[in-house]
Design an enzyme around this catalytic site. Structure first.
Site, mmCIF file in Angstrom:
data_model
loop_
_atom_site.group_PDB
_atom_site.id
_atom_site.type_symbol
_atom_site.label_atom_id
_atom_site.label_comp_id
_atom_site.label_asym_id
_atom_site.label_seq_id
_atom_site.Cartn_x
_atom_site.Cartn_y
_atom_site.Cartn_z
ATOM 1 N N GLU A 71 0.824 -1.215 0.000
ATOM 2 C CA GLU A 71 0.000 0.000 0.000
ATOM 3 C C GLU A 71 0.859 1.267 0.000
ATOM 4 O O GLU A 71 0.684 2.168 0.819
ATOM 5 C CB GLU A 71 -0.986 -0.020 1.167
ATOM 6 C CG GLU A 71 -1.934 -1.224 1.103
ATOM 7 C CD GLU A 71 -2.997 -1.223 2.185
ATOM 8 O OE1 GLU A 71 -2.966 -0.340 3.052
ATOM 9 O OE2 GLU A 71 -3.874 -2.116 2.159
ATOM 10 N N GLU A 119 -5.543 -8.423 -0.934
ATOM 11 C CA GLU A 119 -5.918 -8.354 0.475
ATOM 12 C C GLU A 119 -7.327 -7.808 0.571
ATOM 13 O O GLU A 119 -7.624 -6.741 0.027
ATOM 14 C CB GLU A 119 -4.941 -7.455 1.244
ATOM 15 C CG GLU A 119 -5.206 -7.361 2.735
ATOM 16 C CD GLU A 119 -4.250 -6.393 3.431
ATOM 17 O OE1 GLU A 119 -3.016 -6.583 3.282
ATOM 18 O OE2 GLU A 119 -4.716 -5.445 4.087
#
Length: 560
Positions: free
Chosen positions: A209, A337
């Site tokens: 991220e 995810e």
């Protein structure tokens, strides 16, 4: 006029038509018409679609969400009891499973391969002014060896997130934007060790991220980040030289927090494309999605049962799939995810029976919309785990994952409810998905034709008649795997009325396929309120709705 005939002509039907013959609310017959049609696509990931994650969060990780505020106790990959019989057997029952080890702190982990960090090889400790509020942590090789032993015993393959911040520092002018160059030395050491010890490493990621501007804390511009993946690809090919693309670990990324179709992803993928080709360094493009929003929101339980809210996921998936197909046509696409609600989930919503509705619908939608795998956050840890981190008892979503792994094969079929395609963002409370297993899998399970998954989000049951039409003969019975629970907030999962739980004597989860109920075809098929069901026909039954012409041949080939 035969219900659904126009859809049969359009799609060349495969064989199963589900007709709701009575509505408990209105008494009007034939309210729902569900038809299973032609193949849409085939998922391409190694093994099955199901993937699960382990994270680095230490016991001290606090969640502001309702319920348990310290849901990561004993769940970190550094401290999880990898010898626990329930955990080992539960993962083995999901085999073949990709086990992703990564998450927010993955970029703040070093690997003590040669003893450099031995004296300070500790878990990440709280540091108020540090990235994500934690300092750097360390992975020792004895612990890495334990992870290897665990996956050998449980038949899993590891996807490991390497640190992309090693060697970089925060930019003084913009602390969230990191500058400098990635130092690959420590990552190479770990990869060399893994190659030498034959670690069950199926893939590696680089960073978690870090996409600008959506990254959760540290951010990297797309151009430089893309070059890091090109460098890592070269290291993998060097270390696993001679083993070919299928022999080396997959290169996976960028595990973005968002998916900026307008500029970040096009620039990121464009900067790792070899000149004059459409081939990128990545084998798999990944992004993260918490489709229910914040775990601190009181709206989460309502969103899970809201058909319109669930439908909103499809457009995002479709747009992102188009971007990947444009800039990385040879790469797979995974949801790297997803745990429903971010910041550790919501106790009483994403770890109970209620959670099976968004999770099951997401598995179906992502498969329809171009994704090849779905990595669930988390296997253990947080309030969204497949397993209770205190007792290791499987939560309801674990058993849904088991059945998906067991029954929903790589070939994805069109499944319509009143003409609305499942996974296309248009269905109501009755959701429909259908897949084909391989011939070998169908033989092993004793079934024929497609497997259908139906979800009823509504508070009233839906009566359904299962029909085999055309040139085929009607099967005398069908197989059903019905999932239910005493309440939406219960952590108990029932399969065909029987409680699913580990063996009380050994603590182990059975690795045998979950058995169906054998139901006479003459019995009404009812999808109960707030429940779901997988359906299949027994081996030897005909699943062809059409018996002549090219349409029939094309339809029957999908699950031949």
């Amino acid at each position: 006029r035969e219900p659904g005939r126009s859809w049969m002509k359009s799609w060349g039907l495969l064989g199963l038509q589900l007709l709701a013959v009575y509505s408990h609310e209105t008494g009007v017959p034939a309210v729902v018409n569900v038809v299973v049609g032609e193949p849409l696509r085939e998922t391409r990931s190694q093994g099955h679609f199901i993937c699960a994650t382990l994270d680095w969060w230490p016991d001290s990780k606090w969640s502001p969400n309702p319920g348990s505020h310290y849901p990561w106790a004993n769940a970190s990959v550094l401290h999880l009891d990898l010898a626990h019989p329930t955990l080992v057997s539960a993962v083995a029952a999901l085999a073949p499973l990709h086990l992703r080890i990564g998450g927010s702190l993955a970029d703040q982990i070093v690997y003590d391969v040669d003893g450099t960090f031995q004296e300070a090889c500790l878990e990440p400790l709280p540091e108020p002014n540090a990235t994500l509020g934690y300092g750097w942590g360390c992975l020792s090789m004895p612990r890495w060896d334990q992870v290897a032993d665990f996956c050998r015993a449980a038949e899993c393959q590891v996807l490991f997130g390497l640190s992309a911040l090693y060697g970089r520092t925060p930019d003084p002018s913009s602390p969230s934007l990191w500058s400098g160059h990635w130092n690959s030395t420590n990552a190479r050491q770990l990869l060399e060790y893994s190659k030498e010890t034959r670690f069950p490493l199926a893939g590696v990621e680089l960073g978690n991220e870090l996409d600008e501007p959506a990254g959760i804390d540290a951010k990297l511009p797309p151009e430089g980040y893309a070059k890091d993946f090109v460098l890592l690809r070269g290291i993998l090919e060097e270390l696993w030289s001679g083993e070919g693309r299928g022999g080396r670990p997959l290169l996976i990324g960028p595990d973005s927090s968002g998916f900026n179709d307008a500029w970040w992803f096009p620039q990121f993928l464009g900067n790792m494309t070899a000149q004059g080709t459409n081939d990128v360094a990545l084998d798999v493009v990944t992004w993260h999605a918490y489709t229910l929003g914040s775990g601190n929101s009181s709206a989460v339980p309502e969103e899970i049962l809201n058909a319109s809210f669930l439908n909103s996921v499809a457009d995002k998936c479709r747009n992102h799939s188009h971007t990947v197909a444009t800039y990385a046509p040879n790469a797979q696409m995974w949801l790297g995810e997803g745990g429903g609600a971010y910041n550790s989930g919501q106790d009483g919503a994403t770890n109970v029976f209620l959670s099976t509705f968004w999770y099951g619908d997401s598995l179906g939608t992502f498969a329809v919309q171009g994704h090849d795998a779905y990595c669930r956050q988390a296997l253990v840890g947080g309030n969204y785990a497949l397993m209770n981190s205190t007792t290791m008892r499987p939560n309801p979503d674990y058993y849904l994952a088991r059945l998906w792994n067991q029954l929903m094969g790589k070939e994805v079929l069109a499944a319509f409810t009143d003409g609305a395609l499942g996974g296309n963002g248009t269905q109501g409370d009755l959701r429909s998905y259908a897949h084909c297993l391989t011939p070998e899998e169908r033989t092993r399970l004793g079934i024929t034709g497609p497997v259908i998954f139906l979800i009823n989000l509504g508070d009233a049951p839906r009566e359904v008649e299962l029909q085999v039409q055309g040139g085929g003969t009607r099967a005398p019975w069908r197989y059903e795997w019905r999932l239910s629970s005493p309440s939406l907030t219960s952590q108990d999962m029932y399969l065909n009325g029987k409680l699913l739980e580990p063996d009380p004597a050994t603590g182990k989860v059975s690795t045998e396929p979950l058995p169906p109920a054998v139901v006479a075809s003459s019995d009404a098929l009812v999808v109960d309120a707030y429940s779901s069901v997988f359906l299949a026909l027994p081996a030897g039954a005909s699943s062809s709705l059409l018996s002549e012409g090219a349409q029939a041949r094309r339809a029957s080939s999908a699950c031949a």
